[in-house]
Design an enzyme around this catalytic site. Structure first.
Site, PDB file in Angstrom:
ATOM      1  N   SER A  42      57.845  -5.580  15.411  1.00  0.00           N
ATOM      2  CA  SER A  42      59.057  -4.844  15.040  1.00  0.00           C
ATOM      3  C   SER A  42      58.657  -3.392  14.808  1.00  0.00           C
ATOM      4  O   SER A  42      57.467  -3.081  14.640  1.00  0.00           O
ATOM      5  CB  SER A  42      59.600  -5.435  13.737  1.00  0.00           C
ATOM      6  OG  SER A  42      60.618  -4.621  13.181  1.00  0.00           O
TER       7      SER A  42
ATOM      8  N   TYR B 100      58.458  -9.206   5.244  1.00  0.00           N
ATOM      9  CA  TYR B 100      58.799  -8.970   6.658  1.00  0.00           C
ATOM     10  C   TYR B 100      57.907  -7.882   7.246  1.00  0.00           C
ATOM     11  O   TYR B 100      57.242  -8.075   8.258  1.00  0.00           O
ATOM     12  CB  TYR B 100      60.281  -8.577   6.787  1.00  0.00           C
ATOM     13  CG  TYR B 100      60.741  -8.485   8.224  1.00  0.00           C
ATOM     14  CD1 TYR B 100      61.071  -9.638   8.938  1.00  0.00           C
ATOM     15  CD2 TYR B 100      60.833  -7.264   8.884  1.00  0.00           C
ATOM     16  CE1 TYR B 100      61.486  -9.572  10.267  1.00  0.00           C
ATOM     17  CE2 TYR B 100      61.244  -7.192  10.209  1.00  0.00           C
ATOM     18  CZ  TYR B 100      61.571  -8.343  10.891  1.00  0.00           C
ATOM     19  OH  TYR B 100      61.973  -8.276  12.208  1.00  0.00           O
TER      20      TYR B 100
END
Ligand SMILES: NC(=O)c1ccc[n+]([C@@H]2O[C@H](COP(=O)([O-])OP(=O)(O)OC[C@H]3O[C@@H](n4cnc5c(N)ncnc54)[C@H](O)[C@@H]3O)[C@@H](O)[C@H]2O)c1
Length: 277
Positions: free
Chosen positions: A143, A156
């Protein structure tokens, strides 16, 4: 791997979002595709939706957090299609709580899926790809949260930084074996990642409601807004295919997010300059 037609791809987190879009793009490129996911009904709908695309699309239920489950999914793929060439370790979940609610359950769940899921995928497929010797490519979904931390102290972002590092480490080791590695680093994409709790196994405890007035709740609301305005998954999938064909390590989809990456590198270089003085 320039030629995709006739080869086989295995994709985790393939019942929705980016994984489903990659599955469709692979099928349209003439590949056989195994869609793997933990969400039974969505997976059945996904495989049905790709019915008219590509030579063969199959599905297998798989929890990437569980190494035995990934092993079973790999075996199901070999049984169905023979040699597998492209492996996309894409399944991912998001959870947070901020510095006022550091839930170990959240950390364990996100680490098990986002980080160990990649480890399990590499562990179950790499020996097979090496052994068949026809070449291959591993795509790990990280990401932009693996390049810059705009999410605070969160599992995350921590896992996505780890996936970038693992991919950077794998790439030079696999290159001499004719196996490419890409790490996918998207910004906001319009998917179901904001509702990750739908796939949270009971063993990680319930999703805890955030105090609506907390900074963490404000961040979740802002992320939900940006996801809605995000890129279409098909655009991301097309870039992944391009990276596989051209054997490219980094796959970026949001060039407008470059500035904070530059700022991070500049801060690191400034600290190195200081160390050298
Ligand atoms: N959407 C974004 O803005 C964005 C941005 C950067 C990176 N990503 C990453 O893209 C990947 C795909 O997410 P998405 O955005 O398409 O979200 P999504 O929720 O639409 O898809 C994620 C898929 O993973 C599956 N999944 C969850 N836990 C699993 C498990 N334990 N085992 C197997 N499958 C599991 C879900 O059922 C779902 O189908 C994730 O790794 C995510 O972190 C997404």
């Amino acid at each position: 791997m320039r030629e995709l037609a006739g080869k086989t791809a295995f994709v985790t987190g393939a019942a929705s979002g980016i994984g489903l879009a990659m599955g469709r793009a692979f099928a349209e490129a003439g590949m056989k595709v195994m869609l793997a996911d933990i969400e039974t009904e969505a997976l059945a709908a996904a495989v049905k939706s790709l019915h008219n695309f590509g030579p063969a699309v199959r599905s297998v239920i798989c929890d990437v957090a569980d190494p035995a489950s990934v092993e079973r999914a790999a075996k199901a793929s070999f049984d169905a299609f023979g040699n597998v060439h492209v492996v996309c370790n894409n399944a991912g979940v998001a959870a947070g709580g901020g510095i006022d609610n550091i839930s170990l359950d959240n950390w364990r769940w996100v680490v098990d899926v986002n980080l160990m899921g990649v480890v399990h995928g590499v562990r179950s497929f790499l020996p097979h790809i090496r052994a068949h010797g026809e070449g291959g490519h591993i795509v790990n979904t990280a990401s932009m949260a693996g390049m810059i931390n705009g999410m605070g102290f969160s599992p995350y972002s921590a896992t996505k930084f780890a996936v970038v590092s693992m991919s950077e480490g794998l790439a030079p080791q696999l290159k001499p074996l004719g196996i490419g590695v890409s790490v996918l680093c998207p910004g906001f994409v319009r998917t179901g990642i904001g509702e990750s709790g739908r796939n949270r196994p009971d063993r990680y405890g319930p999703t805890q409601a955030l105090d609506p007035n907390s900074p963490a709740a404000a961040m979740v609301a802002e992320i939900a807004r940006r996801l809605q305005a995000g890129l279409e998954p098909a655009v991301v999938a097309a870039k992944v295919l391009d990276a596989i064909r051209n054997d490219e390590l980094y796959v970026f989809t949001h060039p407008e997010m470059r500035e904070p990456i530059d700022e991070r590198f500049q801060a690191i270089q400034a600290a190195m300059d200081k160390a050298a003085r």
